[in-house]
Design a protein around this motif. Structure first.
Motif, mmCIF file in Angstrom:
data_model
loop_
_atom_site.group_PDB
_atom_site.id
_atom_site.type_symbol
_atom_site.label_atom_id
_atom_site.label_comp_id
_atom_site.label_asym_id
_atom_site.label_seq_id
_atom_site.Cartn_x
_atom_site.Cartn_y
_atom_site.Cartn_z
ATOM 1 N N PHE A 103 0.833 -1.202 0.000
ATOM 2 C CA PHE A 103 0.000 0.000 0.000
ATOM 3 C C PHE A 103 0.868 1.252 0.000
ATOM 4 O O PHE A 103 0.642 2.181 -0.785
ATOM 5 C CB PHE A 103 -0.931 -0.010 1.213
ATOM 6 C CG PHE A 103 -1.756 1.240 1.365
ATOM 7 C CD1 PHE A 103 -2.778 1.540 0.484
ATOM 8 C CD2 PHE A 103 -1.509 2.115 2.408
ATOM 9 C CE1 PHE A 103 -3.543 2.697 0.626
ATOM 10 C CE2 PHE A 103 -2.266 3.270 2.566
ATOM 11 C CZ PHE A 103 -3.289 3.558 1.674
ATOM 12 N N LEU A 104 1.888 1.287 0.853
ATOM 13 C CA LEU A 104 2.748 2.478 0.928
ATOM 14 C C LEU A 104 3.599 2.644 -0.325
ATOM 15 O O LEU A 104 3.856 3.770 -0.760
ATOM 16 C CB LEU A 104 3.621 2.428 2.174
ATOM 17 C CG LEU A 104 2.855 2.591 3.488
ATOM 18 C CD1 LEU A 104 3.800 2.455 4.664
ATOM 19 C CD2 LEU A 104 2.097 3.904 3.529
ATOM 20 N N VAL A 105 4.017 1.544 -0.939
ATOM 21 C CA VAL A 105 4.739 1.633 -2.217
ATOM 22 C C VAL A 105 3.823 2.245 -3.276
ATOM 23 O O VAL A 105 4.232 3.123 -4.036
ATOM 24 C CB VAL A 105 5.264 0.243 -2.651
ATOM 25 C CG1 VAL A 105 5.718 0.257 -4.105
ATOM 26 C CG2 VAL A 105 6.402 -0.207 -1.736
ATOM 27 N N GLU A 106 2.562 1.836 -3.286
ATOM 28 C CA GLU A 106 1.599 2.411 -4.236
ATOM 29 C C GLU A 106 1.341 3.886 -3.948
ATOM 30 O O GLU A 106 1.250 4.700 -4.866
ATOM 31 C CB GLU A 106 0.282 1.643 -4.195
ATOM 32 C CG GLU A 106 -0.743 2.186 -5.169
ATOM 33 C CD GLU A 106 -2.051 1.415 -5.151
ATOM 34 O OE1 GLU A 106 -3.095 2.065 -5.248
ATOM 35 O OE2 GLU A 106 -2.010 0.177 -5.050
ATOM 36 N N VAL A 107 1.217 4.231 -2.686
ATOM 37 C CA VAL A 107 1.012 5.633 -2.298
ATOM 38 C C VAL A 107 2.145 6.485 -2.858
ATOM 39 O O VAL A 107 1.938 7.587 -3.351
ATOM 40 C CB VAL A 107 0.924 5.761 -0.762
ATOM 41 C CG1 VAL A 107 1.159 7.178 -0.289
ATOM 42 C CG2 VAL A 107 -0.425 5.250 -0.272
ATOM 43 N N GLN A 108 3.349 5.935 -2.805
ATOM 44 C CA GLN A 108 4.530 6.671 -3.267
ATOM 45 C C GLN A 108 4.629 6.682 -4.789
ATOM 46 O O GLN A 108 4.810 7.737 -5.390
ATOM 47 C CB GLN A 108 5.778 6.030 -2.659
ATOM 48 C CG GLN A 108 6.982 6.898 -2.674
ATOM 49 C CD GLN A 108 8.053 6.341 -1.738
ATOM 50 O OE1 GLN A 108 8.065 5.177 -1.392
ATOM 51 N NE2 GLN A 108 8.960 7.202 -1.333
ATOM 52 N N THR A 109 4.510 5.533 -5.414
ATOM 53 C CA THR A 109 4.749 5.456 -6.858
ATOM 54 C C THR A 109 3.563 5.913 -7.704
ATOM 55 O O THR A 109 3.750 6.576 -8.713
ATOM 56 C CB THR A 109 5.139 4.023 -7.275
ATOM 57 O OG1 THR A 109 4.109 3.119 -6.889
ATOM 58 C CG2 THR A 109 6.456 3.607 -6.646
ATOM 59 N N VAL A 110 2.355 5.566 -7.306
ATOM 60 C CA VAL A 110 1.178 5.910 -8.098
ATOM 61 C C VAL A 110 0.655 7.303 -7.759
ATOM 62 O O VAL A 110 0.314 8.083 -8.643
ATOM 63 C CB VAL A 110 0.058 4.856 -7.912
ATOM 64 C CG1 VAL A 110 -1.221 5.271 -8.615
ATOM 65 C CG2 VAL A 110 0.531 3.490 -8.398
ATOM 66 N N HIS A 111 0.615 7.612 -6.456
ATOM 67 C CA HIS A 111 0.011 8.875 -6.026
ATOM 68 C C HIS A 111 1.031 9.978 -5.773
ATOM 69 O O HIS A 111 0.666 11.125 -5.545
ATOM 70 C CB HIS A 111 -0.849 8.651 -4.771
ATOM 71 C CG HIS A 111 -1.951 7.675 -5.006
ATOM 72 N ND1 HIS A 111 -3.096 7.983 -5.715
ATOM 73 C CD2 HIS A 111 -2.087 6.375 -4.648
ATOM 74 C CE1 HIS A 111 -3.874 6.923 -5.780
ATOM 75 N NE2 HIS A 111 -3.290 5.932 -5.136
ATOM 76 N N GLY A 112 2.318 9.632 -5.784
ATOM 77 C CA GLY A 112 3.368 10.639 -5.663
ATOM 78 C C GLY A 112 3.552 11.235 -4.280
ATOM 79 O O GLY A 112 4.179 12.290 -4.140
ATOM 80 N N LEU A 113 3.042 10.573 -3.250
ATOM 81 C CA LEU A 113 3.228 11.087 -1.896
ATOM 82 C C LEU A 113 4.524 10.539 -1.309
ATOM 83 O O LEU A 113 4.833 9.357 -1.481
ATOM 84 C CB LEU A 113 2.044 10.688 -1.007
ATOM 85 C CG LEU A 113 0.687 11.254 -1.426
ATOM 86 C CD1 LEU A 113 -0.414 10.687 -0.549
ATOM 87 C CD2 LEU A 113 0.693 12.769 -1.358
ATOM 88 N N PRO A 114 5.281 11.363 -0.606
ATOM 89 C CA PRO A 114 6.536 10.873 -0.031
ATOM 90 C C PRO A 114 6.274 9.937 1.146
ATOM 91 O O PRO A 114 5.401 10.193 1.978
ATOM 92 C CB PRO A 114 7.235 12.154 0.435
ATOM 93 C CG PRO A 114 6.129 13.127 0.684
ATOM 94 C CD PRO A 114 5.048 12.784 -0.309
ATOM 95 N N VAL A 115 7.026 8.836 1.188
ATOM 96 C CA VAL A 115 6.966 7.883 2.302
ATOM 97 C C VAL A 115 8.405 7.604 2.715
ATOM 98 O O VAL A 115 9.177 7.046 1.937
ATOM 99 C CB VAL A 115 6.273 6.567 1.896
ATOM 100 C CG1 VAL A 115 6.276 5.579 3.064
ATOM 101 C CG2 VAL A 115 4.853 6.823 1.405
ATOM 102 N N SER A 116 8.771 8.024 3.920
ATOM 103 C CA SER A 116 10.146 7.805 4.388
ATOM 104 C C SER A 116 10.375 6.334 4.710
ATOM 105 O O SER A 116 9.430 5.570 4.942
ATOM 106 C CB SER A 116 10.427 8.667 5.625
ATOM 107 O OG SER A 116 9.720 8.159 6.752
#
Length: 158
Positions: free
Chosen positions: A40-53
């Motif tokens: 889910f967090l990988v998708e948030v980062q790659t698809v939606h462009g939100l930064p995830v540390s």
């Protein structure tokens, strides 16, 4: 390109819900829940462009593991895990069928075990438990991005 007046209902990203939910019925599913959180967090980062540390990625998986483990260990029946992006954080919510609220013990370095909720509360921006008509819901929030100064987001130095 101007889409106004063409019947297209485009919403800005901040208004759209980004979430995922799944039910888990066995202890073997705890690893599946962690993998779901990571994906889910990988998708948030790659698809939606939100930064995830990297810190957020690890903390979310830890919190998911602890909360799902507790639900599977102390409540009969399945539990429901929901991950949702809200205000720069991922909200981790676990519902289970037990109405017994979790016992949050004070820190004790001599105690062996039962440090899970203590750890969860230390790494999350928020922690709350609510009784439901059936069971209870535990909700936490973990900030997605670290402070540019190097401090973990959501944590203020005292």
């Amino acid at each position: 390109m101007d889409l106004a007046g063409q019947g297209t209902s485009l919403q800005p990203l901040v208004e759209r819900s980004i979430s995922v939910s799944a039910a888990f019925e066995s202890s073997e599913d705890i690893a599946v829940a962690r993998a779901m959180a990571r994906d889910f967090l990988v998708e948030v980062q790659t698809v939606h462009g939100l930064p995830v540390s990297k810190r957020a990625m690890g903390m979310v998986q830890l919190v998911v593991s602890e909360l799902v483990t507790n639900a599977r260990k102390y409540a009969p029946g399945p539990c429901l895990l929901t991950l949702e992006i809200s205000q720069g954080a991922v909200e981790v919510t676990v519902w289970d069928s037990s109405t017994t609220l979790p016992l949050i013990l004070p820190p004790d370095p001599t105690r062996v075990g039962q440090h899970g909720l203590e750890i969860v509360m230390a790494v999350c921006r928020s922690f709350e438990v609510h009784r439901e008509p059936v069971g209870k819901r535990v909700r936490t929030a973990i900030v997605l991005a670290d402070d540019p100064g190097g401090d973990a987001a959501g944590r203020q130095m005292m």
